[in-house]
Design a protein around this motif. Structure first.
Motif, PDB file in Angstrom:
ATOM      1  N   ARG A 167      27.296  45.477  49.491  1.00 56.14           N
ATOM      2  CA  ARG A 167      28.544  45.366  48.730  1.00 56.14           C
ATOM      3  C   ARG A 167      28.566  43.994  48.072  1.00 56.14           C
ATOM      4  NH1 ARG A 167      33.070  47.118  53.097  1.00 56.14           N
ATOM      5  NH2 ARG A 167      32.088  49.006  53.816  1.00 56.14           N
ATOM      6  N   ILE A 168      28.426  43.973  46.782  1.00 50.29           N
ATOM      7  CA  ILE A 168      28.480  42.720  46.041  1.00 50.29           C
ATOM      8  C   ILE A 168      29.540  42.842  44.958  1.00 50.29           C
ATOM      9  CG2 ILE A 168      26.094  42.064  46.493  1.00 50.29           C
ATOM     10  CD1 ILE A 168      25.411  43.084  43.676  1.00 50.29           C
ATOM     11  N   PHE A 169      30.087  41.710  44.610  1.00 48.83           N
ATOM     12  CA  PHE A 169      31.114  41.664  43.575  1.00 48.83           C
ATOM     13  C   PHE A 169      30.456  41.826  42.215  1.00 48.83           C
ATOM     14  CE2 PHE A 169      33.799  39.451  40.528  1.00 48.83           C
ATOM     15  CZ  PHE A 169      35.014  40.051  40.785  1.00 48.83           C
ATOM     16  N   LYS A 170      31.001  42.702  41.410  1.00 47.01           N
ATOM     17  CA  LYS A 170      30.477  42.921  40.060  1.00 47.01           C
ATOM     18  C   LYS A 170      31.397  42.223  39.058  1.00 47.01           C
ATOM     19  CE  LYS A 170      28.160  47.261  41.060  1.00 47.01           C
ATOM     20  NZ  LYS A 170      28.520  47.598  42.395  1.00 47.01           N
ATOM     21  N   SER A 171      30.816  41.452  38.170  1.00 44.45           N
ATOM     22  CA  SER A 171      31.616  40.700  37.202  1.00 44.45           C
ATOM     23  C   SER A 171      32.416  41.614  36.278  1.00 44.45           C
ATOM     24  CB  SER A 171      30.717  39.774  36.385  1.00 44.45           C
ATOM     25  OG  SER A 171      29.719  40.516  35.733  1.00 44.45           O
ATOM     26  N   SER A 172      31.994  42.856  36.118  1.00 41.46           N
ATOM     27  CA  SER A 172      32.755  43.785  35.272  1.00 41.46           C
ATOM     28  C   SER A 172      34.120  44.105  35.874  1.00 41.46           C
ATOM     29  CB  SER A 172      31.961  45.076  35.049  1.00 41.46           C
ATOM     30  OG  SER A 172      31.735  45.732  36.284  1.00 41.46           O
ATOM     31  N   TRP A 173      34.260  43.929  37.187  1.00 41.15           N
ATOM     32  CA  TRP A 173      35.546  44.183  37.834  1.00 41.15           C
ATOM     33  C   TRP A 173      36.609  43.194  37.364  1.00 41.15           C
ATOM     34  CZ3 TRP A 173      33.512  44.792  43.537  1.00 41.15           C
ATOM     35  CH2 TRP A 173      32.775  45.969  43.640  1.00 41.15           C
ATOM     36  N   THR A 174      36.190  41.993  37.004  1.00 44.91           N
ATOM     37  CA  THR A 174      37.145  40.995  36.513  1.00 44.91           C
ATOM     38  C   THR A 174      37.812  41.504  35.253  1.00 44.91           C
ATOM     39  OG1 THR A 174      35.844  39.210  37.458  1.00 44.91           O
ATOM     40  CG2 THR A 174      37.429  38.608  35.761  1.00 44.91           C
ATOM     41  N   GLU A 175      37.028  41.988  34.322  1.00 43.10           N
ATOM     42  CA  GLU A 175      37.559  42.484  33.050  1.00 43.10           C
ATOM     43  C   GLU A 175      38.377  43.764  33.245  1.00 43.10           C
ATOM     44  OE1 GLU A 175      38.246  42.260  29.025  1.00 43.10           O
ATOM     45  OE2 GLU A 175      37.016  40.840  30.133  1.00 43.10           O
ATOM     46  N   SER A 176      37.946  44.624  34.149  1.00 38.99           N
ATOM     47  CA  SER A 176      38.617  45.910  34.328  1.00 38.99           C
ATOM     48  C   SER A 176      39.867  45.831  35.191  1.00 38.99           C
ATOM     49  CB  SER A 176      37.652  46.912  34.967  1.00 38.99           C
ATOM     50  OG  SER A 176      36.512  47.071  34.182  1.00 38.99           O
ATOM     51  N   TYR A 177      39.816  45.007  36.265  1.00 42.45           N
ATOM     52  CA  TYR A 177      40.884  45.053  37.264  1.00 42.45           C
ATOM     53  C   TYR A 177      41.558  43.714  37.545  1.00 42.45           C
ATOM     54  CZ  TYR A 177      38.225  49.325  38.105  1.00 42.45           C
ATOM     55  OH  TYR A 177      37.553  50.505  37.957  1.00 42.45           O
ATOM     56  N   PHE A 178      41.263  42.677  36.759  1.00 39.78           N
ATOM     57  CA  PHE A 178      41.885  41.357  36.943  1.00 39.78           C
ATOM     58  C   PHE A 178      41.636  40.804  38.351  1.00 39.78           C
ATOM     59  CE2 PHE A 178      44.223  42.833  33.276  1.00 39.78           C
ATOM     60  CZ  PHE A 178      44.482  41.687  32.544  1.00 39.78           C
ATOM     61  N   VAL A 179      40.398  40.845  38.827  1.00 31.43           N
ATOM     62  CA  VAL A 179      40.058  40.292  40.127  1.00 31.43           C
ATOM     63  C   VAL A 179      38.889  39.320  39.977  1.00 31.43           C
ATOM     64  CG1 VAL A 179      40.875  42.256  41.490  1.00 31.43           C
ATOM     65  CG2 VAL A 179      38.528  42.228  40.670  1.00 31.43           C
ATOM     66  N   ILE A 180      38.825  38.355  40.910  1.00 30.77           N
ATOM     67  CA  ILE A 180      37.689  37.440  40.966  1.00 30.77           C
ATOM     68  C   ILE A 180      37.251  37.322  42.426  1.00 30.77           C
ATOM     69  CG2 ILE A 180      38.272  36.062  38.930  1.00 30.77           C
ATOM     70  CD1 ILE A 180      39.452  33.955  40.854  1.00 30.77           C
ATOM     71  N   GLN A 181      36.026  36.850  42.617  1.00 28.09           N
ATOM     72  CA  GLN A 181      35.566  36.598  43.974  1.00 28.09           C
ATOM     73  C   GLN A 181      35.631  35.109  44.226  1.00 28.09           C
ATOM     74  OE1 GLN A 181      31.536  37.686  44.899  1.00 28.09           O
ATOM     75  NE2 GLN A 181      31.970  37.716  47.075  1.00 28.09           N
ATOM     76  N   GLN A 182      36.241  34.770  45.345  1.00 29.75           N
ATOM     77  CA  GLN A 182      36.353  33.377  45.739  1.00 29.75           C
ATOM     78  C   GLN A 182      36.086  33.262  47.222  1.00 29.75           C
ATOM     79  OE1 GLN A 182      40.115  31.774  44.573  1.00 29.75           O
ATOM     80  NE2 GLN A 182      39.145  30.300  43.249  1.00 29.75           N
ATOM     81  N   ALA A 183      35.000  32.562  47.569  1.00 27.27           N
ATOM     82  CA  ALA A 183      34.641  32.342  48.969  1.00 27.27           C
ATOM     83  C   ALA A 183      34.582  33.653  49.759  1.00 27.27           C
ATOM     84  CB  ALA A 183      35.606  31.359  49.624  1.00 27.27           C
ATOM     85  N   ASP A 184      33.817  34.604  49.270  1.00 30.64           N
ATOM     86  CA  ASP A 184      33.606  35.903  49.923  1.00 30.64           C
ATOM     87  C   ASP A 184      34.884  36.725  50.063  1.00 30.64           C
ATOM     88  OD1 ASP A 184      30.895  35.388  50.143  1.00 30.64           O
ATOM     89  OD2 ASP A 184      31.122  34.440  52.104  1.00 30.64           O
ATOM     90  N   VAL A 185      35.867  36.447  49.244  1.00 32.67           N
ATOM     91  CA  VAL A 185      37.115  37.196  49.239  1.00 32.67           C
ATOM     92  C   VAL A 185      37.389  37.626  47.799  1.00 32.67           C
ATOM     93  CG1 VAL A 185      39.604  37.045  49.624  1.00 32.67           C
ATOM     94  CG2 VAL A 185      38.049  35.919  51.191  1.00 32.67           C
ATOM     95  N   ILE A 186      37.851  38.850  47.637  1.00 28.70           N
ATOM     96  CA  ILE A 186      38.221  39.314  46.309  1.00 28.70           C
ATOM     97  C   ILE A 186      39.714  39.063  46.133  1.00 28.70           C
ATOM     98  CG2 ILE A 186      38.414  41.301  44.792  1.00 28.70           C
ATOM     99  CD1 ILE A 186      35.872  42.371  46.043  1.00 28.70           C
ATOM    100  N   LEU A 187      40.058  38.339  45.064  1.00 28.67           N
ATOM    101  CA  LEU A 187      41.420  37.885  44.832  1.00 28.67           C
ATOM    102  C   LEU A 187      41.945  38.494  43.543  1.00 28.67           C
ATOM    103  CD1 LEU A 187      43.661  35.817  45.725  1.00 28.67           C
ATOM    104  CD2 LEU A 187      42.561  34.231  44.156  1.00 28.67           C
ATOM    105  N   CYS A 188      43.123  39.099  43.605  1.00 27.00           N
ATOM    106  CA  CYS A 188      43.776  39.641  42.418  1.00 27.00           C
ATOM    107  C   CYS A 188      44.398  38.481  41.651  1.00 27.00           C
ATOM    108  CB  CYS A 188      44.850  40.648  42.820  1.00 27.00           C
ATOM    109  SG  CYS A 188      45.788  41.308  41.422  1.00 27.00           S
ATOM    110  N   LEU A 189      44.059  38.371  40.381  1.00 26.09           N
ATOM    111  CA  LEU A 189      44.586  37.279  39.562  1.00 26.09           C
ATOM    112  C   LEU A 189      46.070  37.448  39.258  1.00 26.09           C
ATOM    113  CD1 LEU A 189      41.652  36.906  37.029  1.00 26.09           C
ATOM    114  CD2 LEU A 189      42.280  35.298  38.824  1.00 26.09           C
ATOM    115  N   ILE A 190      46.558  38.657  39.284  1.00 26.34           N
ATOM    116  CA  ILE A 190      47.940  38.925  38.902  1.00 26.34           C
ATOM    117  C   ILE A 190      48.907  38.581  40.041  1.00 26.34           C
ATOM    118  CG2 ILE A 190      49.563  40.701  38.131  1.00 26.34           C
ATOM    119  CD1 ILE A 190      47.018  42.165  36.984  1.00 26.34           C
ATOM    120  N   CYS A 191      48.663  39.169  41.211  1.00 21.79           N
ATOM    121  CA  CYS A 191      49.589  38.965  42.338  1.00 21.79           C
ATOM    122  C   CYS A 191      49.018  38.024  43.397  1.00 21.79           C
ATOM    123  CB  CYS A 191      49.961  40.294  42.964  1.00 21.79           C
ATOM    124  SG  CYS A 191      48.570  41.173  43.717  1.00 21.79           S
ATOM    125  N   GLN A 192      47.781  37.595  43.234  1.00 23.69           N
ATOM    126  CA  GLN A 192      47.090  36.682  44.132  1.00 23.69           C
ATOM    127  C   GLN A 192      46.968  37.218  45.556  1.00 23.69           C
ATOM    128  OE1 GLN A 192      48.799  32.813  43.659  1.00 23.69           O
ATOM    129  NE2 GLN A 192      48.354  32.771  41.482  1.00 23.69           N
TER     130      GLN A 192
END
Length: 151
Positions: free
Chosen positions: A7-32
């Motif tokens: 399970r790896i973070f895909k950069s396309s998820w940022t564009e599609s779902y407003f999420v980023i990976q930070q320190a092995d955690v997936i963080l929603c940019l909208i609601c954090q």
């Protein structure tokens, strides 16, 4: 388990779902909020259930700009915590250095309060923006005693 399932973070998820990976955690940019499971299904479900009605209409360059501004806000928030932590560490270090100077000269521990008062006068005149740093330095006689015992 995450590594064994690749399970790896895909950069396309940022564009599609407003999420980023930070320190092995997936963080929603909208609601954090953090998303526990690193799977696209879970990320998509979070986005669709909470944010899709508002952010599906944002497309193209506008969407990219929005994502970048949200990323910058997250970085700015995190830097505030780092600055606060650094200033607390500096205040503790100054307290130890002053306690060491008082102990080396054989002065009473209550002189720490005089030193703090002198520092406050100095910062009022020379650099009023740094006054909060001096206020955070603990130089009471009890603190000086503890610092000397620690050393």
């Amino acid at each position: 388990k995450i590594a064994s399932e690749n399970r790896i973070f895909k950069s396309s998820w940022t564009e599609s779902y407003f999420v980023i990976q930070q320190a092995d955690v997936i963080l929603c940019l909208i609601c954090q909020e953090t998303i526990a499971v690193h799977k696209e299904y879970n990320i998509k479900r979070h986005y669709c259930s909470k944010h899709s009605n508002k952010f599906d209409s944002v497309v193209g360059q506008t969407r990219t700009d929005r994502i970048n501004s949200m990323k910058q806000e997250i970085v700015a928030q995190q830097s505030l915590f780092k600055i606060g932590n650094q200033s607390a560490g500096a205040a503790t270090k100054v307290s130890y250095l002053i306690a060491e100077a008082i102990a080396k000269r054989g002065k009473p521990f209550s002189d720490g309060e005089l030193v703090k008062h002198c520092l406050e006068i100095f910062t009022d005149v020379v650099c009023p923006t740094k006054k909060s740093l001096v206020e955070n330095v603990s130089l009471s006689h009890q603190t000086i005693g503890r610092r000397v015992d620690d050393m």
